[in-house]
Design an enzyme around this catalytic site. Structure first.
Site, PDB file in Angstrom:
ATOM      1  N   TYR A   1       0.854  -1.193   0.000  1.00 25.31           N
ATOM      2  CA  TYR A   1       0.000   0.000   0.000  1.00 25.31           C
ATOM      3  C   TYR A   1       0.885   1.236   0.000  1.00 25.31           C
ATOM      4  O   TYR A   1       1.560   1.541   0.979  1.00 25.31           O
ATOM      5  CB  TYR A   1      -0.896  -0.054   1.241  1.00 25.31           C
ATOM      6  CG  TYR A   1      -1.941   1.032   1.407  1.00 25.31           C
ATOM      7  CD1 TYR A   1      -2.111   2.059   0.478  1.00 25.31           C
ATOM      8  CD2 TYR A   1      -2.785   1.019   2.516  1.00 25.31           C
ATOM      9  CE1 TYR A   1      -3.084   3.031   0.655  1.00 25.31           C
ATOM     10  CE2 TYR A   1      -3.761   1.991   2.698  1.00 25.31           C
ATOM     11  CZ  TYR A   1      -3.905   2.996   1.768  1.00 25.31           C
ATOM     12  OH  TYR A   1      -4.868   3.961   1.958  1.00 25.31           O
TER      13      TYR A   1
ATOM     14  N   LYS B   1      -1.590  -1.213  -3.893  1.00 25.31           N
ATOM     15  CA  LYS B   1      -2.638  -0.188  -3.912  1.00 25.31           C
ATOM     16  C   LYS B   1      -1.896   1.128  -3.973  1.00 25.31           C
ATOM     17  O   LYS B   1      -1.106   1.455  -3.087  1.00 25.31           O
ATOM     18  CB  LYS B   1      -3.475  -0.311  -2.647  1.00 25.31           C
ATOM     19  CG  LYS B   1      -4.366   0.851  -2.373  1.00 25.31           C
ATOM     20  CD  LYS B   1      -5.358   0.439  -1.306  1.00 25.31           C
ATOM     21  CE  LYS B   1      -5.799   1.602  -0.445  1.00 25.31           C
ATOM     22  NZ  LYS B   1      -6.218   2.765  -1.186  1.00 25.31           N
TER      23      LYS B   1
END
Ligand code: NGF
Length: 293
Positions: free
Chosen positions: A135, A163
């Site tokens: 992330y 992400k």
């Protein structure tokens, strides 16, 4: 990893009157979002206030959502933490509980070098047999890992994607180009969802899908049908709401909209902004102006 695509809400965590996680409202919200086209759930991330929750609460939320969702859509447990031990503990639990994947922000607060961040991710992925989605959110972590870092990361077994929450779509594209086609990249900023998909993101994980699931699901469908002009019209429409949202803390704003939509999700945990009556009235006016809210 074909199960990971589409529009995935980074779920708001519903709190009950006692301040703890609300089992019933969580189930109600998850059901509603699935009916509106949610392609999965991302739990205890930024929007979910993961860093304002205890390890037990993060585990409890995951268990409730998994029980409600069964296997209808994949559930991704954000296990990121400042310390590796907590992330590892949450990963083992997510695997046992039956999550589809775990995800973790780059460790924050202390300034770690790339070797330490890599070690953190390897420790997580070695903790259990469950895929990991890294992330990237430099705006909140202050840690801006490079394209080369992600290239190396993508070669680690079990790390299946990233992400990417930054509006630098060029950087996103460079990561996709260096990590290869099998590496999944999810768009992070909802206001450029269409741009991210156009560059090649496999799907989008974000915050405002809690309150605007239907138009974003429609945008995703239109994009895949090649109807770009119609998809763009929708992106413009939702961005008018995001512009209003950005006048507030996004979590406080979304919780108020959800309340107006009939989901008693409670207030965010302090120190997140606590709305006063005049602000609630203002948000109510915003909700009235946009029929899809
Ligand atoms: O909160 C931020 C900070 N970005 C979120 C999202 O990427 C966070 C984004 O949806 C997320 O997915 C999570 O909860 O872990 C924005 O809130 C949205 O685009 C409005 O700006 O940048």
């Amino acid at each position: 990893h074909e199960q990971f695509n589409g529009i995935i809400p980074a779920l708001i965590t519903p709190y009950g009157a006692d301040g703890g996680i609300s089992d019933s409202v969580t189930r109600q919200l998850v059901r509603h979002l699935i009916s509106q086209g949610a392609a999965g759930f991302y739990l205890s991330g930024s929007t979910g206030e993961g860093f304002l929750q205890s390890t037990e609460e993060r585990q409890q939320l995951l268990e409730i959502v998994l029980d409600e969702v069964k296997s209808e859509v994949p559930v991704i447990a954000h296990v990121g933490a400042m310390d590796t031990a907590t992330a590892v503990q949450l990963t083992r639990h997510a695997h046992q509980a039956g999550a589809a994947a775990v995800s973790a922000v780059t460790p924050f607060y202390y300034k770690h070098g790339p070797e330490q961040v890599m070690r953190h991710y390897i420790d997580i992925v070695e903790a259990a047999d469950i895929p990991l989605i890294a992330y990237h959110i430099p705006g909140l972590t202050g840690s801006n890992a490079s394209v080369d870092f992600y290239k190396e990361l993508s070669q680690v077994d079990g790390i299946i994607g990233l992400k990417f929450t930054s509006t630098n779509v060029y950087e996103m594209q460079q990561i996709m180009d260096s990590c290869g086609e099998d590496f999944l990249v999810f768009n992070g900023p909802d206001e450029i969802c269409l741009a991210g998909l156009t560059m090649g993101a496999c799907g989008a994980i974000g915050s405002t899908y809690n309150i605007m699931m239907a138009p974003f699901a429609e945008l995703y469908r239109l994009f895949h049908e090649g109807k770009l002009a119609e998809a763009r019209t929708l992106q413009y429409e939702v961005n008018r709401v995001i512009r209003e949202l950005l006048r507030y803390d996004f979590i406080a704003f979304e919780r108020e909209i959800l309340r107006l939509q009939g989901f008693e999700v409670g207030s965010p945990r302090k120190p997140i902004q606590q709305l006063i009556d005049a602000q609630r009235a203002d948000i109510y006016e915003v909700a009235k102006r946009f029929s899809f809210l």
